[in-house]
Write an enzyme that holds these catalytic residues in place. Structure first.
Site, PDB file in Angstrom:
ATOM      1  N   GLY A 240       0.813  -1.207   0.000  1.00  0.00           N
ATOM      2  CA  GLY A 240       0.000   0.000   0.000  1.00  0.00           C
ATOM      3  C   GLY A 240       0.843   1.251   0.000  1.00  0.00           C
ATOM      4  O   GLY A 240       0.668   2.139  -0.816  1.00  0.00           O
ATOM      5  N   PHE A 241       1.775   1.335   0.977  1.00  0.00           N
ATOM      6  CA  PHE A 241       2.696   2.472   1.073  1.00  0.00           C
ATOM      7  C   PHE A 241       1.963   3.806   1.105  1.00  0.00           C
ATOM      8  O   PHE A 241       2.457   4.810   0.599  1.00  0.00           O
ATOM      9  CB  PHE A 241       3.716   2.436  -0.062  1.00  0.00           C
ATOM     10  N   ILE A 467      -0.554  -5.700   4.878  1.00  0.00           N
ATOM     11  CA  ILE A 467      -0.178  -5.188   3.556  1.00  0.00           C
ATOM     12  C   ILE A 467       1.225  -5.658   3.157  1.00  0.00           C
ATOM     13  O   ILE A 467       1.901  -5.032   2.349  1.00  0.00           O
ATOM     14  CB  ILE A 467      -0.277  -3.648   3.516  1.00  0.00           C
ATOM     15  N   ALA A 511       1.250  -2.407  14.352  1.00  0.00           N
ATOM     16  CA  ALA A 511       1.712  -3.446  15.266  1.00  0.00           C
ATOM     17  C   ALA A 511       1.512  -3.046  16.716  1.00  0.00           C
ATOM     18  O   ALA A 511       1.007  -3.832  17.531  1.00  0.00           O
ATOM     19  CB  ALA A 511       3.183  -3.753  15.003  1.00  0.00           C
ATOM     20  N   ARG A 614      10.153  -2.869  21.545  1.00  0.00           N
ATOM     21  CA  ARG A 614      10.175  -4.331  21.596  1.00  0.00           C
ATOM     22  C   ARG A 614      10.078  -4.906  20.183  1.00  0.00           C
ATOM     23  O   ARG A 614       9.238  -4.493  19.382  1.00  0.00           O
ATOM     24  CB  ARG A 614       8.996  -4.848  22.430  1.00  0.00           C
ATOM     25  N   ASN A 617       8.673  -9.699  16.134  1.00  0.00           N
ATOM     26  CA  ASN A 617       9.103 -10.813  15.300  1.00  0.00           C
ATOM     27  C   ASN A 617      10.363 -10.367  14.587  1.00  0.00           C
ATOM     28  O   ASN A 617      10.330  -9.445  13.761  1.00  0.00           O
ATOM     29  CB  ASN A 617       8.013 -11.193  14.290  1.00  0.00           C
ATOM     30  N   THR A 620      10.130 -10.540  10.568  1.00  0.00           N
ATOM     31  CA  THR A 620       9.314  -9.541   9.879  1.00  0.00           C
ATOM     32  C   THR A 620       9.853  -8.131  10.113  1.00  0.00           C
ATOM     33  O   THR A 620       9.779  -7.283   9.219  1.00  0.00           O
ATOM     34  CB  THR A 620       7.847  -9.626  10.317  1.00  0.00           C
ATOM     35  N   LYS A 687       7.238  -0.134  19.066  1.00  0.00           N
ATOM     36  CA  LYS A 687       7.171   1.088  18.271  1.00  0.00           C
ATOM     37  C   LYS A 687       7.099   0.705  16.790  1.00  0.00           C
ATOM     38  O   LYS A 687       7.296  -0.445  16.415  1.00  0.00           O
ATOM     39  CB  LYS A 687       8.400   1.965  18.508  1.00  0.00           C
ATOM     40  N   GLU A 691       8.434   2.229   8.572  1.00  0.00           N
ATOM     41  CA  GLU A 691       8.868   3.430   7.867  1.00  0.00           C
ATOM     42  C   GLU A 691      10.225   3.949   8.323  1.00  0.00           C
ATOM     43  O   GLU A 691      10.891   4.681   7.591  1.00  0.00           O
ATOM     44  CB  GLU A 691       7.814   4.530   8.045  1.00  0.00           C
TER      45      GLU A 691
END
Length: 730
Positions: A240-241, A467, A511, A614, A617, A620, A687, A691
């Site tokens: 999407g961005f 996304i 997240a 924190r 994952n 990811t 956090k 981006e």
């Protein structure tokens, strides 16, 4: 059962650290990954329906004016054509992508080249496309400003502290430089698409969207329907961005056609239409002024920028966001001006603000380090403020120094003043450069339901989207850690407005926001289990489907019997961030080779160190940073929207002419995740990460180009012609 938390205080309990399942933070694969790489995950355009019709949007080749006639009869007799819709609601822009914007206003007014004005519907896509090319239109043309350099401007934002001009006059060392950036496209892999079905009472739409709870409200508003009549489904979104934050014309057009014709209608934008119609990142014109004493401590900091948007649009590329707090300097001037021009809407594209703002500041900092004669890393370390420079607020945490030091060590950074043309390999000059990274942190309201079943498996439900960021994985990991279950025993269901409204994906808040909602729901389930065991929830340990406490243990299926229990977690941001500044930080280091004859630049290696709270994952999170760093290469070297100065059309409106980095452009990238626990950031101490990896890295590449060959290029992207023009002739 439900648990609601409005976070008015920092959460210092760090509850996830007391859990023992061991899945939070682990580098686990995405549960839907195999479906995506084997083509079995269905995206918006890949659904089917009985009696499906195909629609193709018709766009107009003027930048400003009014549609005076749409001759529907000119194509209605063509093979397969069912209808031509020219509803005024397809001419106006449906939504901004967030709640609180002005309600949708239909119009016949044309405001930019390529604006959709009609939809041709036929039995096949090819028939609809052919008829769309032949639909006759008439319009009235008006003169309109196209060039942001000469257009009228208005002040959008300003911060003035002290006297910057005086600081510049008195400083031992100064930098005063103008740097420009060209506009960018989101360039998501999946084009914008929607398939709408109307049953006479309710509308169901498969669409490629990022923010479903907002999108539902936007679409209902544009169609004059109640929100309860609209269901959106976006389980898989191919990127999407920012371009899919709000509903765009294909969603409205497909919905209108389905309602009017009583048959399902699919509308898929061509790649060219996506580029011409969907939002762009504004070009920028930025002036950076830095004043420093003899030791390199900043006494003045100035950042002024001009961006552009359509008349009447509120959004202005927030170039100054991190400049507000990244570096010290008692005398400060930050000012943002907005030029009104007739190009497609400017909006949120890939880390809006910092993606183009931080890289220019980092170039100016490199120039200052050279003037002072100190190492660029050391200059930044000397200018990390103790408090927010303008607001006098403490930072909740600040990992910039650690990212700078650890990134430099991992990269093998040589702490020295920059001396260009120090290394040559054949016809290539070799150089290194670095830059800081910063990105504002935000969270938004989110809800999620977690269902615990008698067989010791769980279901997570929220309309949150994935996304490509890993939402399926991390939400399952939060639930697994809290409930003592393996990720394979958790079914994560996303992307459906029939589910509890989550945060959506955007602004790197997904997240932390939806993860907190899942955390709260699981905390409620833990309390219910503890109650059934007659113990305090703090004394309960859950691991591998077994509950343990001091003096006993019991399998979850024994506790539940045949009963299903569920809890809805409801997270809201509160006052926890009012008295502190919460942000993410990082550092980039890059090595480039610049050809002495052609000016071609090749990035040879790159390291990024990122403080993201924190890590939910590790796989990811690393993937997100790799993606951001790849976009940094695009920002620095290749990406640029080119508008025709005569008629205003976008000249490079596909992936053949708009150059995003490809495999050959991207070397091995090294990512360091600098973990921390920021209690003010969110209840799970996470956090944003998606981006941050884009915020400043292009500046590191620009600084490396200078270190390699002496070319101080002040215009992005730094194409070979610009590098050659700036390269010293000796």
């Amino acid at each position: 059962m439900s648990v609601h938390l409005k976070q008015d205080q920092p959460d210092n309990r760090n509850v996830l650290d007391t859990m023992v399942q061991g899945v939070i933070g682990a580098a686990l694969p995405r549960p839907e990954g195999l479906m995506k790489v084997t083509g079995t995950a269905s995206y918006a355009a890949e659904y089917d329906a009985e009696g499906l019709l195909e629609g193709v949007l018709v766009t107009v080749p003027i930048v400003c004016g009014e549609i005076t006639m749409i001759d529907e009869a000119s194509v209605l007799g063509m093979p397969g054509v069912v209808a031509v819709l020219s509803d005024e609601r397809m001419t106006g822009r449906p939504a901004q992508g967030m709640a609180g914007e002005a309600p949708f206003q239909p119009a016949r007014e044309v405001r930019y080249w390529g604006q959709p004005v009609a939809l041709v519907v036929a039995t096949t896509f090819e028939q609809a496309r052919d008829a769309a090319k032949h639909l006759k239109l008439q319009w009235r043309v008006e003169d309109a400003p196209l060039d942001p350099k000469t257009a009228e401007t208005e002040e959008n934002e300003s911060t003035r502290v002290g006297d910057l001009a005086h600081a510049m006059a008195d400083a031992a060392h100064t930098v005063d430089v103008v740097i420009t950036t060209e506009g960018h496209a989101s360039a998501a892999m999946e084009p914008h698409a929607a398939l709408a079905q109307w049953d006479g009472k309710a509308l169901t739409v498969h669409a490629s969207l990022q923010m479903l709870k907002f999108n539902r409200a936007e679409l209902a508003d544009s169609l004059n329907l109640d929100e309860s009549q609209v269901r959106l489904l976006s389980p898989y979104v191919g990127g999407g961005f920012g371009s899919k934050l709000g509903v765009s014309q294909e969603v409205v057009a497909a919905s209108l056609a389905a309602i009017q014709l009583g048959r399902p209608v699919r509308v898929v934008m061509s790649r060219q239409q996506v580029f011409q119609t969907i939002m762009r990142r504004s070009e920028t014109h930025q002036r950076i002024r830095l004043a420093a004493d003899a030791e390199g401590k900043l006494t003045g900091f100035g950042h002024e920028a001009q961006v552009s948007n359509l008349p009447g649009e509120d959004f202005a590329e927030p170039v100054l966001q991190s400049s507000q707090f990244l570096y010290a300097g008692d005398n400060r001037l930050l000012k943002l001006d907005l030029a009104r021009i007739h190009r497609m809407t400017a909006g949120s594209v890939r880390a809006p603000g910092e993606a183009v703002g931080v890289q220019t500041v980092e170039q100016a900092m490199d120039m200052l380090a050279e003037k002072i004669g100190i190492d660029p890393v050391e200059l930044r370390l000397r200018n990390i403020p103790e408090k927010h420079p303008a607001k006098d607020k403490p930072f909740s945490s600040r990992k910039l120094a650690e990212c700078l030091r650890k990134g430099a060590k991992a990269f093998g950074w040589e702490p020295r003043p920059r001396t260009p043309r120090h290394t040559r390999e054949g016809e290539w000059w070799i150089g290194t450069g670095m830059a800081s990274a910063a990105r504002v942190h935000s969270v938004v309201e989110a809800k999620a339901r977690v269902i615990l079943r008698p067989d010791a498996t769980a279901v997570v439900e929220t309309d949150m989207t994935d996304i490509g960021t890993g939402s399926y994985a991390i939400l399952g990991q939060v639930a697994g850690e809290m409930l003592g279950l393996r990720p394979d025993d958790i079914d994560v269901r996303l992307g459906d407005t029939d589910l509890p409204p989550g945060s959506g994906s955007g602004g790197s808040f997904g997240a932390a926001s939806c993860g907190s909602a899942v955390f709260l729901a699981c905390d409620g389930l833990r309390k219910e289990l503890a109650k059934r065991l007659d113990i305090a929830s703090e004394d309960l340990t859950l691991k591998d489907g077994v509950a343990r406490w001091d003096g006993g243990e019991k399998a979850l299926n024994e506790i539940l019997g045949s009963e299903v229990i569920d809890c809805v977690g409801h997270f809201e941001p509160g006052a926890s961030t009012e008295d502190v500044t919460v942000s993410s930080y990082g550092a980039f280091f890059a090595e480039v080779a610049v050809n002495r004859w052609t000016g071609e630049t090749r990035v040879r290696r790159m390291t990024g160190a990122f403080g993201i709270g924190r890590v939910l994952n590790a796989r990811t999170a690393r993937s997100q940073c790799l993606g951001g760093m790849t976009w940094c290469i695009g920002n620095a070297l290749t990406e640029s929207l080119h508008f025709d100065p005569v008629d205003g059309h976008l000249a490079n409106c596909d992936l053949a002419e708009y150059h995003v980095p490809v495999h050959r452009d991207v070397p091995d990238l090294e990512v360091l995740l600098i973990e921390e626990r920021d209690a003010a950031a969110s209840p799970i101490q996470a956090k944003g990460v998606g981006e941050l990896g884009l915020c400043g890295g292009a500046g590191a590449i620009a600084n490396a180009i200078y270190d390699a060959c002496g070319a101080r290029v002040l215009s992005y992207p730094m194409t070979p012609d610009k590098v050659m023009a700036a390269m010293p002739k000796v």
